[in-house]
Enzyme design. Structure first.
Site, PDB file in Angstrom:
ATOM      1  N   TYR A 113      44.119  19.070  63.990  1.00  0.00           N
ATOM      2  CA  TYR A 113      45.034  18.191  64.723  1.00  0.00           C
ATOM      3  C   TYR A 113      44.189  17.200  65.531  1.00  0.00           C
ATOM      4  O   TYR A 113      43.135  16.787  65.097  1.00  0.00           O
ATOM      5  CB  TYR A 113      45.984  19.036  65.581  1.00  0.00           C
ATOM      6  CG  TYR A 113      47.223  18.290  66.007  1.00  0.00           C
ATOM      7  CD1 TYR A 113      48.015  17.616  65.073  1.00  0.00           C
ATOM      8  CD2 TYR A 113      47.584  18.232  67.344  1.00  0.00           C
ATOM      9  CE1 TYR A 113      49.136  16.915  65.466  1.00  0.00           C
ATOM     10  CE2 TYR A 113      48.710  17.543  67.743  1.00  0.00           C
ATOM     11  CZ  TYR A 113      49.482  16.876  66.806  1.00  0.00           C
ATOM     12  OH  TYR A 113      50.591  16.180  67.187  1.00  0.00           O
ATOM     13  N   LYS A 168      65.135  28.633  44.486  1.00  0.00           N
ATOM     14  CA  LYS A 168      64.380  27.776  43.568  1.00  0.00           C
ATOM     15  C   LYS A 168      62.971  27.538  44.111  1.00  0.00           C
ATOM     16  O   LYS A 168      61.985  27.601  43.372  1.00  0.00           O
ATOM     17  CB  LYS A 168      65.113  26.446  43.432  1.00  0.00           C
ATOM     18  CG  LYS A 168      64.625  25.579  42.318  1.00  0.00           C
ATOM     19  CD  LYS A 168      65.253  26.022  41.011  1.00  0.00           C
ATOM     20  CE  LYS A 168      64.899  25.101  39.888  1.00  0.00           C
ATOM     21  NZ  LYS A 168      65.812  25.212  38.761  1.00  0.00           N
TER      22      LYS A 168
END
Length: 468
Positions: A113, A168
């Protein structure tokens, strides 16, 4: 067709007397009520009694309630509580995000970060194609739906569609190593759907359209394919077509027939039926007759739907104009992607010798598989409780693995065809028989084979590579 299923597994926590007979009586009551007992576990025991967990498969939700009532009616037994295993699996959702890099120290944080991440941002701003190399884009697929054609449930909306899209995404990860994410849109407006998907596309390396009702699904897919630089795949169309072709290639080997010679009847001319017919013809099928609710599509049919018009113009060369039942007479192959229970075993018996029946409506096939098997040589369904399950999970994980690895943009008919043949080839000659024409869904060779075929096909054709 009314058989106990893992989709309706329940567990009953029952308090009984401290004796083997008491437990056996409860198990017998469950079995007598028509459930399939899968396990019996002692949850708690004292000198005076037992608490027993009985797990069983039932036919449906109402059957589960009847099983509970039957156990509660046993003298000396008391159902303390019961749970539905399918709902328990879905508590809190089925997928999560995890990190691939350690975040244990300040040094880790400064690179993952701020301030270190700013260097990567500036590099991508200067060279946008590096987003595939330096972010999740290279391995991420958006699973997009508007919830208008979910499984066999119809238009149930985006929130209710989310469990399917989660599932899915889980399959993408398990079988293809692809990081997929559900994108359930609260709109059915074609322009809005196209606009939203285009707006979120920078995050993703591909788009999997799912459970969007026809005919809008055709336009959405076509527009997104034209306007995005990443692959767009409508699984209800092309995933189904891939696995059907794979299964038919092997089924024809079993019965010793040639695709160019057999007469094929297709019931259902929506998204799946249209894609199946196109892919079968690309493989060399010459004698296909398609049936909608009003009977056969033939040269005399007038329609404003361009997809149905294509079927009219490219199938049924003999101009047959009867009903589905009439069309089955003498047919070699039946492929159903329509509605459950529309055919009988007697209808199948009118087909040619060594007939092939793919009854793929879910959860109820077009014809009872056991009835069909009395006269047909090969029978396949979309269900997991019968042999030869035609399941799209055999196609889409490996297909996207290959597409993402090569950075291919275009999903051509040829890529679909080679994916189908790769699935078929996983079943070796020594394994092939009437009850095993496609690999099992947990056969991890399948995704690898499909990915290899797609990579080779994409690289050979230069299929519109996106920036790698």
């Amino acid at each position: 067709m009314s058989l106990p299923s893992p989709s309706y597994t329940i567990t009953l926590r029952v308090e009984v007397a401290a004796s083997q007979r008491a437990t056996s009586t409860v198990v017998a009551a469950v079995a007598d009520a028509g459930a399939a007992v899968m396990g019996v576990d002692i949850a708690h025991s004292t000198s005076h009694g037992l608490v027993v967990d009985v797990t069983c498969d039932t036919i449906d939700a109402e059957h589960g309630e009847r099983v509970v009532a039957a156990v509660d009616a046993v003298e000396g037994a008391h159902v303390l509580k019961w749970s539905d295993s399918t709902f328990l699996m879905h508590l809190g959702g089925k997928i999560e995000v995890t990190t691939k890099v350690p975040l244990k120290t300040r040094r880790d944080l400064s690179r993952a970060y701020t301030p270190g991440v700013a260097r990567v941002c500036l590099a991508i701003a200067e060279k946008p194609e590096d987003a595939r190399r330096l972010t999740i884009k290279r391995n991420t697929v958006a699973v997009v739906t508007d919830g208008t054609a979910v499984l066999g449930l119809g238009d149930i909306g985006p929130a209710a569609a989310l469990p399917v899209m989660e599932g899915k995404a889980a399959l993408f990860k398990e079988f293809g190593g692809v990081d997929a994410w559900p994108v359930c849109l609260d709109t059915t407006d074609t322009d809005e759907i196209v606009s939203i998907v285009k707006a979120i596309a920078p995050v993703y390396g591909g788009v999997n359209l799912e459970d969007i009702a026809a005919p809008r699904c055709f336009e959405i897919e076509a527009r997104l394919r034209a306007e995005l630089d990443i692959p767009v795949f409508h699984d209800d169309q092309h995933g189904t077509a891939i696995v059907v072709l794979a299964a038919l290639v092997n089924a024809l080997k079993v019965v010793g027939k040639d695709l160019a010679d057999v007469r094929i009847v297709v019931s259902g001319v929506g998204a799946a039926g249209n894609a199946i017919i196109r892919l079968l013809k690309a493989q060399g099928a010459r004698h296909v007759v398609a049936f909608g609710r009003d009977g056969a599509l033939h040269p005399g049919v007038v329609t404003d739907d361009p997809h149905r018009r294509w079927i009219v113009e490219n199938t049924n060369v003999d101009g047959f104009s009867g009903t589905l039942q009439e069309g089955l007479k003498g047919a070699d192959v039946f492929v159903g992607v329509s509605a459950g229970g529309i055919l009988s075993g007697a209808d199948v018996a009118q087909m040619a010798q060594d007939a092939i029946v793919f009854a793929l409506a879910n959860p109820t096939p077009e014809v009872d598989p056991l009835e069909a098997a009395r006269t047909a040589a090969v029978v396949a369904t979309g269900r997991s409780d019968y042999p030869n399950q035609i399941n799209n999970v055999l196609a889409f994980p490996g297909l996207f693995r290959g597409l993402l690895d090569t950075g291919a943009r275009d999903i051509t008919t040829e890529l679909l065809r080679v994916a189908a043949l790769a699935i078929a080839d996983v079943v070796g000659p020594q394994e092939l028989n009437s009850a095993y024409i496609v690999p099992g869904v947990f056969d991890h060779r399948v995704a690898e084979a499909v990915a290899d075929a797609v990579r080779a096909g994409a690289e050979a054709s230069g299929a519109g590579s996106a920036t790698r």
